[in-house]
Motif scaffolding. Sequence first.
Motif, mmCIF file in Angstrom:
data_model
loop_
_atom_site.group_PDB
_atom_site.id
_atom_site.type_symbol
_atom_site.label_atom_id
_atom_site.label_comp_id
_atom_site.label_asym_id
_atom_site.label_seq_id
_atom_site.Cartn_x
_atom_site.Cartn_y
_atom_site.Cartn_z
ATOM 1 N N VAL A 130 0.872 -1.176 0.000
ATOM 2 C CA VAL A 130 0.000 0.000 0.000
ATOM 3 C C VAL A 130 0.904 1.219 0.000
ATOM 4 C CG1 VAL A 130 -1.676 1.349 1.313
ATOM 5 C CG2 VAL A 130 -1.922 -1.137 1.178
ATOM 6 N N ASP A 131 0.768 2.067 -1.005
ATOM 7 C CA ASP A 131 1.581 3.274 -1.090
ATOM 8 C C ASP A 131 0.970 4.430 -0.309
ATOM 9 O OD1 ASP A 131 3.610 2.299 -3.038
ATOM 10 O OD2 ASP A 131 1.844 2.106 -4.324
ATOM 11 N N ILE A 132 -0.356 4.506 -0.346
ATOM 12 C CA ILE A 132 -1.073 5.609 0.297
ATOM 13 C C ILE A 132 -2.281 5.052 1.030
ATOM 14 C CG2 ILE A 132 -2.385 7.737 -0.095
ATOM 15 C CD1 ILE A 132 -0.642 7.830 -2.810
ATOM 16 N N LEU A 133 -2.441 5.440 2.297
ATOM 17 C CA LEU A 133 -3.621 5.072 3.078
ATOM 18 C C LEU A 133 -4.357 6.337 3.476
ATOM 19 C CD1 LEU A 133 -5.432 3.170 4.803
ATOM 20 C CD2 LEU A 133 -3.803 3.536 6.685
ATOM 21 N N ARG A 190 -1.391 -0.927 11.406
ATOM 22 C CA ARG A 190 -1.219 -2.130 10.584
ATOM 23 C C ARG A 190 -0.589 -1.803 9.229
ATOM 24 N NH1 ARG A 190 -3.444 -6.939 11.285
ATOM 25 N NH2 ARG A 190 -1.682 -7.338 9.869
ATOM 26 N N ILE A 191 -1.068 -0.761 8.575
ATOM 27 C CA ILE A 191 -0.539 -0.420 7.252
ATOM 28 C C ILE A 191 0.848 0.192 7.365
ATOM 29 C CG2 ILE A 191 -0.919 0.951 5.169
ATOM 30 C CD1 ILE A 191 -2.837 -1.419 5.511
ATOM 31 N N ALA A 192 1.110 0.933 8.453
ATOM 32 C CA ALA A 192 2.453 1.488 8.652
ATOM 33 C C ALA A 192 3.498 0.389 8.718
ATOM 34 C CB ALA A 192 2.492 2.332 9.932
ATOM 35 N N SER A 193 3.144 -0.739 9.294
ATOM 36 C CA SER A 193 4.088 -1.867 9.361
ATOM 37 C C SER A 193 4.473 -2.348 7.965
ATOM 38 C CB SER A 193 3.469 -3.024 10.154
ATOM 39 O OG SER A 193 3.244 -2.656 11.494
ATOM 40 N N MET A 194 3.498 -2.358 7.055
ATOM 41 C CA MET A 194 3.783 -2.728 5.671
ATOM 42 C C MET A 194 4.661 -1.678 5.001
ATOM 43 S SD MET A 194 -0.103 -3.960 4.654
ATOM 44 C CE MET A 194 0.297 -4.139 2.914
ATOM 45 N N TYR A 209 8.692 3.388 2.554
ATOM 46 C CA TYR A 209 8.001 4.207 1.554
ATOM 47 C C TYR A 209 6.517 4.238 1.882
ATOM 48 C CZ TYR A 209 6.478 5.341 -3.268
ATOM 49 O OH TYR A 209 5.933 5.926 -4.388
ATOM 50 N N GLY A 210 5.873 5.401 1.745
ATOM 51 C CA GLY A 210 4.431 5.450 1.911
ATOM 52 C C GLY A 210 3.938 6.776 2.448
ATOM 53 N N HIS A 211 2.616 6.879 2.537
ATOM 54 C CA HIS A 211 1.974 8.106 2.997
ATOM 55 C C HIS A 211 0.661 7.721 3.663
ATOM 56 C CE1 HIS A 211 0.995 12.612 1.961
ATOM 57 N NE2 HIS A 211 0.789 12.326 3.235
#
Length: 268
Positions: A90-93, A130-134, A140-142
Motif C-alpha cells: 500500500v503506497d497511500i492510506l 497495521r498499514i504502517a508496518s507494511m 516508503y508510503g503516505h
Amino acid sequence: MLANEAQTLTGQVVAITGASSGIGQAVAYEAARQGATLVLMARSTDKLTALSQDVTLLSGAPAYVVPVDVGSREAIDTAVATIQEKVDRVDILLNAAGFGDFETVLDTDWETVRRLFSVDVLGTMYFSRRIASMMIDAHYGHILNVGSMAGKLPTPKSAYYSAAKAAVIQFSNVLRLELKPFGINVTSINPGPVATNFFNIADKTGHYLDNVAAFTIDPGDLAKTIVHAFGRPVREINAPTIMAIASKLYPLAPTIGDRIVMLFGNQK
C-alpha cells in the motif's frame, strides 16, 4: 513518489477507508482520474462494488473491494490480510471512515460515544498501525488521517466529536515523527463542514449546512487538494481558509474566541 509536476498515480496503490461515501468516495474518484489502483473499504459491499466499477472505468486500473467495519479490531485484521492477498503493498492510506453526532454532552447516548471513538479514533489508529508496518518494510508510503476543524475549534453540541478529532490530529502528529526516519509521510486533514451525507447522521435538525453555507466545502474540491498532497511532506490540510486562520488565533485569545464561537459558531 511523484517526481513530476504533472501528477500521476499510475502504478500507485491507494487504500481508502470510508470509501463508500463522503470524502473517501470523492478522493476515490479523484485518485482514479490520476490512474491509481484503489483498495476500497467500508461496510457496504454493494456501494463499494458500484464504486469500483466507476473508478475502474476512470483509471483503467484495478479497484479492489474490501468490506470492513473500522470499529472492530478483528475486522481490520481480516481486511489487512485481504489487502495483502490482493496487492503486494500500500503506497497511500487515507483513513476517512468516521461519523459525528451533534448533541449536547448530557443528551448524547453513551453507546453513540463508544461507537464514535471506536470508529473515528481507535479504527484510525489501528488501521494506521497495521498499514504502517507494511510501509516500514518498503521504506516508503503516505498515511493521511481525516481529522476536522472541530478538533481545533470548539463549538457547542460537538464535545465528543471534537474530542475524537483532536485525538486523531495529535495521533497523526506523533505518528509523523515516528515514521519520518522510514521515509513515510503523515498528513492530517482538517476540514470544516463538507457538503456530504455525513450530516444525515450528525445533524438531526437538517439545517446545519444551510446555516453554515458560507463556510461549506465542496467534496470534489477538497478531494483534489488531498490527492495533490499524495506523496508530499504535507503536515496538515486545513480548510476553509477562514476557519484555518481562526484555529490559529483561538489559542492566543481563548476568552474572545469563546465569545465569537457562541455568537457565530453555535449553528447546530
